[in-house]
Design a protein around this motif. Structure first.
Motif, short mmCIF file in Angstrom:
data_model
loop_
_atom_site.label_atom_id
_atom_site.label_comp_id
_atom_site.label_asym_id
_atom_site.label_seq_id
_atom_site.Cartn_x
_atom_site.Cartn_y
_atom_site.Cartn_z
N UNK A 15 0.84 -1.20 0.00
CA UNK A 15 0.00 0.00 0.00
C UNK A 15 0.87 1.26 0.00
N UNK A 16 1.96 1.23 0.78
CA UNK A 16 2.86 2.38 0.82
C UNK A 16 3.56 2.57 -0.52
N UNK A 17 3.96 1.46 -1.15
CA UNK A 17 4.60 1.56 -2.48
C UNK A 17 3.62 2.14 -3.49
N UNK A 18 2.37 1.68 -3.44
CA UNK A 18 1.36 2.23 -4.36
C UNK A 18 1.14 3.72 -4.09
N UNK A 19 1.18 4.10 -2.82
CA UNK A 19 1.01 5.52 -2.48
C UNK A 19 2.08 6.37 -3.14
N UNK A 20 3.31 5.87 -3.16
CA UNK A 20 4.40 6.61 -3.81
C UNK A 20 4.19 6.64 -5.32
N UNK A 21 3.72 5.54 -5.89
CA UNK A 21 3.42 5.53 -7.33
C UNK A 21 2.40 6.64 -7.65
N UNK A 22 1.37 6.78 -6.82
CA UNK A 22 0.36 7.82 -7.10
C UNK A 22 1.00 9.22 -7.07
N UNK A 23 1.98 9.41 -6.19
CA UNK A 23 2.67 10.71 -6.15
C UNK A 23 3.40 10.98 -7.46
N UNK A 24 4.11 9.97 -7.94
CA UNK A 24 4.81 10.12 -9.23
C UNK A 24 3.80 10.39 -10.34
N UNK A 25 2.69 9.65 -10.31
CA UNK A 25 1.68 9.80 -11.37
C UNK A 25 1.13 11.22 -11.37
N UNK A 26 0.86 11.76 -10.18
CA UNK A 26 0.30 13.11 -10.10
C UNK A 26 1.30 14.13 -10.62
N UNK A 27 2.55 13.97 -10.23
CA UNK A 27 3.59 14.92 -10.68
C UNK A 27 3.75 14.89 -12.19
N UNK A 28 3.49 13.72 -12.78
CA UNK A 28 3.67 13.56 -14.23
C UNK A 28 2.37 13.75 -14.99
N UNK A 73 -2.41 -8.87 -13.79
CA UNK A 73 -2.23 -9.73 -12.62
C UNK A 73 -2.79 -11.12 -12.95
N UNK A 74 -2.09 -12.12 -12.47
CA UNK A 74 -2.56 -13.50 -12.67
C UNK A 74 -3.93 -13.66 -12.02
N UNK A 106 -5.53 -6.65 -3.03
CA UNK A 106 -4.79 -5.40 -2.81
C UNK A 106 -5.23 -4.33 -3.81
N UNK A 107 -5.31 -4.71 -5.07
CA UNK A 107 -5.65 -3.72 -6.10
C UNK A 107 -7.10 -3.26 -5.96
N UNK A 108 -7.99 -4.18 -5.65
CA UNK A 108 -9.39 -3.76 -5.45
C UNK A 108 -9.50 -2.80 -4.28
N UNK A 109 -8.75 -3.11 -3.19
CA UNK A 109 -8.78 -2.22 -2.02
C UNK A 109 -8.24 -0.83 -2.38
N UNK A 137 -5.58 -10.81 -15.67
CA UNK A 137 -6.61 -9.79 -15.60
C UNK A 137 -5.93 -8.45 -15.83
N UNK A 138 -6.54 -7.62 -16.66
CA UNK A 138 -6.06 -6.25 -16.82
C UNK A 138 -6.84 -5.39 -15.84
N UNK A 139 -6.12 -4.68 -14.98
CA UNK A 139 -6.80 -3.84 -13.99
C UNK A 139 -6.36 -2.39 -14.18
N UNK A 140 -7.28 -1.51 -13.90
CA UNK A 140 -7.03 -0.07 -14.13
C UNK A 140 -7.59 0.75 -12.99
#
Ligand SMILES: CC(C)(COP(=O)(O)OP(=O)(O)OC[C@H]1O[C@@H](n2cnc3c(N)ncnc32)[C@H](O)[C@@H]1OP(=O)(O)O)[C@@H](O)C(=O)NCCC(=O)NCCS
Length: 149
Positions: free
Chosen positions: A83-96, A105-106, A115-118, A138-141
């Motif tokens: 969850x913390x790693x995903x939080x950092x990804x969102x920061x990068x995404x926002x900046x970009x 995902x299998x 995890x992804x649904x949550x 599964x392709x998730x977005x």
């Protein structure tokens, strides 16, 4: 827990974490090293008390972020590391100025799907026999909120 950019010295620990998850498509140390040549690529490390407990790699392909790999050490599961790693990804995404995050995902990976649904990801497609010509992906977005101007 600290989430930071990965360093070359982390790759052995990443490979050791991959080995703790049999069947997970491993990049190995070379796979992480190869990413250093990709200017769209970001690799993050999660660290707790000096020990690497997880990693993530994604590509920033505006307007999209493609999440490529994510794993957490077997001894550190269910403590919010992913969850913390995903939080950092969102920061990068926002900046970009990225508008969505995509991943594969299998379909049998219940932990990752939970995890992804949550995290607000939805299934948007399916690729049959994607893994070892057997399991479907599964392709998730996840759509990201528009940034305040
Ligand atoms: C999937 C994975 C990355 C989750 O890492 P994690 O650090 O344990 O996840 P978190 O602690 O941030 O979990 C957040 C939420 O996700 C869900 N979740 C995570 N693992 C779960 C599991 N085994 N079963 C059910 N739900 C789970 C829960 O909703 C959890 O919240 P909760 O603990 O409060 O119930 C980890 O299990 C892993 O490394 N698996 C092997 C590699 C892998 O499959 N990576 C995914 C690639 S697509």
């Amino acid at each position: 827990m600290l989430v930071r950019r990965a360093r070359r010295e982390d790759y052995a620990a990443f490979a050791a974490i991959e080995a703790q998850h049999p069947g997970y498509p491993a990049w190995g140390e070379k796979g992480f090293a190869d990413e250093e040549r990709n200017r769209h690529s970001v690799t993050l490390a999660a660290e707790t008390e000096g020990a690497v407990t997880g990693f993530m790699n994604f590509w920033i392909l505006r307007p999209q972020v493609q999440l490529n790999t994510l794993a957490v050490a077997a001894g550190a599961l269910r403590r919010g590391t992913a969850t913390a790693l995903l939080g950092k990804l969102y920061e990068y995404a926002a900046k970009s100025a990225c508008r969505e995050v995509d991943l594969e995902v299998n379909e049998r990976n219940a932990a990752a799907i939970a995890l992804y649904r949550a995290n607000g990801f939805e299934v948007v497609g399916k690729r049959p026999k994607f893994y070892n010509n057997t399991d479907a992906a599964l392709l998730m977005r996840k759509a990201l909120p528009e940034r305040d101007k």
